[in-house]
Design a protein around this motif. Structure first.
Motif, mmCIF file in Angstrom:
data_model
loop_
_atom_site.group_PDB
_atom_site.id
_atom_site.type_symbol
_atom_site.label_atom_id
_atom_site.label_comp_id
_atom_site.label_asym_id
_atom_site.label_seq_id
_atom_site.Cartn_x
_atom_site.Cartn_y
_atom_site.Cartn_z
ATOM 1 N N LEU A 1 3.062 10.163 -1.378
ATOM 2 C CA LEU A 1 3.921 10.243 -0.196
ATOM 3 C C LEU A 1 5.188 10.992 -0.574
ATOM 4 C CD1 LEU A 1 3.684 6.588 1.192
ATOM 5 C CD2 LEU A 1 2.543 8.608 2.066
ATOM 6 N N PRO A 2 5.701 11.809 0.314
ATOM 7 C CA PRO A 2 6.929 12.546 -0.015
ATOM 8 C C PRO A 2 8.131 11.616 -0.085
ATOM 9 C CG PRO A 2 6.331 12.881 2.288
ATOM 10 C CD PRO A 2 5.212 12.092 1.652
ATOM 11 N N GLY A 3 9.070 11.939 -0.946
ATOM 12 C CA GLY A 3 10.299 11.155 -1.071
ATOM 13 C C GLY A 3 11.356 11.700 -0.148
ATOM 14 N N ILE A 4 11.178 11.495 1.142
ATOM 15 C CA ILE A 4 12.120 12.011 2.138
ATOM 16 C C ILE A 4 12.901 10.847 2.741
ATOM 17 C CG2 ILE A 4 10.748 14.046 2.701
ATOM 18 C CD1 ILE A 4 9.679 12.518 5.127
ATOM 19 N N PRO A 5 14.096 11.097 3.250
ATOM 20 C CA PRO A 5 14.853 10.024 3.901
ATOM 21 C C PRO A 5 14.083 9.479 5.105
ATOM 22 C CG PRO A 5 16.219 11.962 3.560
ATOM 23 C CD PRO A 5 14.806 12.352 3.227
ATOM 24 N N VAL A 6 14.164 8.181 5.313
ATOM 25 C CA VAL A 6 13.479 7.531 6.425
ATOM 26 C C VAL A 6 14.513 7.171 7.482
ATOM 27 C CG1 VAL A 6 12.078 5.554 7.105
ATOM 28 C CG2 VAL A 6 11.758 6.591 4.843
ATOM 29 N N PRO A 7 14.315 7.644 8.715
ATOM 30 C CA PRO A 7 15.280 7.319 9.770
ATOM 31 C C PRO A 7 15.298 5.825 10.062
ATOM 32 C CG PRO A 7 13.466 8.678 10.620
ATOM 33 C CD PRO A 7 13.223 8.469 9.175
ATOM 34 N N GLU A 8 16.448 5.317 10.544
ATOM 35 C CA GLU A 8 16.587 3.887 10.830
ATOM 36 C C GLU A 8 15.556 3.394 11.831
ATOM 37 O OE1 GLU A 8 20.388 2.197 11.710
ATOM 38 O OE2 GLU A 8 21.388 3.609 10.370
ATOM 39 N N ASP A 9 15.172 4.221 12.779
ATOM 40 C CA ASP A 9 14.220 3.798 13.804
ATOM 41 C C ASP A 9 12.786 4.208 13.451
ATOM 42 O OD1 ASP A 9 14.552 6.505 14.114
ATOM 43 O OD2 ASP A 9 14.767 6.443 16.292
ATOM 44 N N ALA A 10 12.497 4.362 12.161
ATOM 45 C CA ALA A 10 11.182 4.822 11.725
ATOM 46 C C ALA A 10 10.071 3.890 12.195
ATOM 47 C CB ALA A 10 11.143 4.969 10.209
ATOM 48 N N ASP B 1 0.843 -1.210 0.000
ATOM 49 C CA ASP B 1 0.000 0.000 0.000
ATOM 50 C C ASP B 1 0.872 1.252 0.000
ATOM 51 O OD1 ASP B 1 -2.401 -1.374 0.067
ATOM 52 O OD2 ASP B 1 -2.674 -1.129 2.238
ATOM 53 N N PHE B 2 1.871 1.256 0.890
ATOM 54 C CA PHE B 2 2.763 2.419 0.969
ATOM 55 C C PHE B 2 3.572 2.578 -0.316
ATOM 56 C CE2 PHE B 2 2.051 2.090 5.578
ATOM 57 C CZ PHE B 2 1.784 3.423 5.858
ATOM 58 N N LEU B 3 4.039 1.476 -0.883
ATOM 59 C CA LEU B 3 4.781 1.556 -2.141
ATOM 60 C C LEU B 3 3.904 2.149 -3.244
ATOM 61 C CD1 LEU B 3 7.251 1.019 -3.894
ATOM 62 C CD2 LEU B 3 6.410 -1.331 -4.212
ATOM 63 N N ARG B 4 2.661 1.667 -3.360
ATOM 64 C CA ARG B 4 1.746 2.186 -4.371
ATOM 65 C C ARG B 4 1.520 3.694 -4.184
ATOM 66 N NH1 ARG B 4 -2.244 -1.159 -3.705
ATOM 67 N NH2 ARG B 4 -3.280 0.100 -2.153
ATOM 68 N N ARG B 5 1.305 4.112 -2.942
ATOM 69 C CA ARG B 5 1.100 5.542 -2.672
ATOM 70 C C ARG B 5 2.347 6.350 -3.022
ATOM 71 N NH1 ARG B 5 -0.775 6.365 3.183
ATOM 72 N NH2 ARG B 5 -0.856 8.507 2.454
ATOM 73 N N PHE B 6 3.518 5.823 -2.696
ATOM 74 C CA PHE B 6 4.770 6.521 -2.998
ATOM 75 C C PHE B 6 4.951 6.655 -4.508
ATOM 76 C CE2 PHE B 6 9.296 6.448 -4.015
ATOM 77 C CZ PHE B 6 9.723 7.577 -3.332
ATOM 78 N N LEU B 7 4.713 5.560 -5.239
ATOM 79 C CA LEU B 7 4.902 5.592 -6.696
ATOM 80 C C LEU B 7 3.901 6.518 -7.384
ATOM 81 C CD1 LEU B 7 5.654 1.819 -7.355
ATOM 82 C CD2 LEU B 7 7.275 3.734 -7.356
ATOM 83 N N ARG B 8 2.727 6.690 -6.804
ATOM 84 C CA ARG B 8 1.743 7.631 -7.353
ATOM 85 C C ARG B 8 2.086 9.075 -6.997
ATOM 86 N NH1 ARG B 8 -3.458 4.626 -5.413
ATOM 87 N NH2 ARG B 8 -3.070 6.066 -3.721
ATOM 88 N N GLY B 9 3.026 9.256 -6.076
ATOM 89 C CA GLY B 9 3.402 10.597 -5.653
ATOM 90 C C GLY B 9 2.590 11.096 -4.475
#
Length: 86
Positions: A48-57, A38-46
């Motif tokens: 979700l913002p393309g921001i760095p994700v912290p290791e402890d996200a 779901d998150f991948l689909r939302r990201f690919l559609r734009g």
């Protein structure tokens, strides 16, 4: 885990096979994969913002009530598929 890519008309089909050791683990893994996709689909559609994700996200994410309802419904669906006699 096994991954396969194959032609699918004008696109590519990605298959992921994830072996689990118990029915409960299979259900949990299936719900987790669906949520990740779901998150991948939302990201690919734009969506979700393309921001760095912290290791402890994972520790910082607080699921919304809608996410929890969706996960519970998916869990029930997968449980019925894994244990149809229940």
């Amino acid at each position: 885990m096994e991954r396969r890519l194959s032609d699918a008309g004008s696109g590519t089909l990605r298959e992921v096979e994830h072996a689990a050791v118990s029915d409960l683990m299979l259900i949990e893994v299936a719900v987790g994969w669906e949520t990740a996709l779901d998150f991948l689909r939302r990201f690919l559609r734009g969506d979700l913002p393309g921001i760095p994700v912290p290791e402890d996200a994972a520790e910082e994410v607080e699921p919304s009530p809608e996410m929890m309802r969706t996960a519970q419904k998916r869990g029930q669906t997968w449980a019925a598929l894994v244990n149809p006699e229940s």
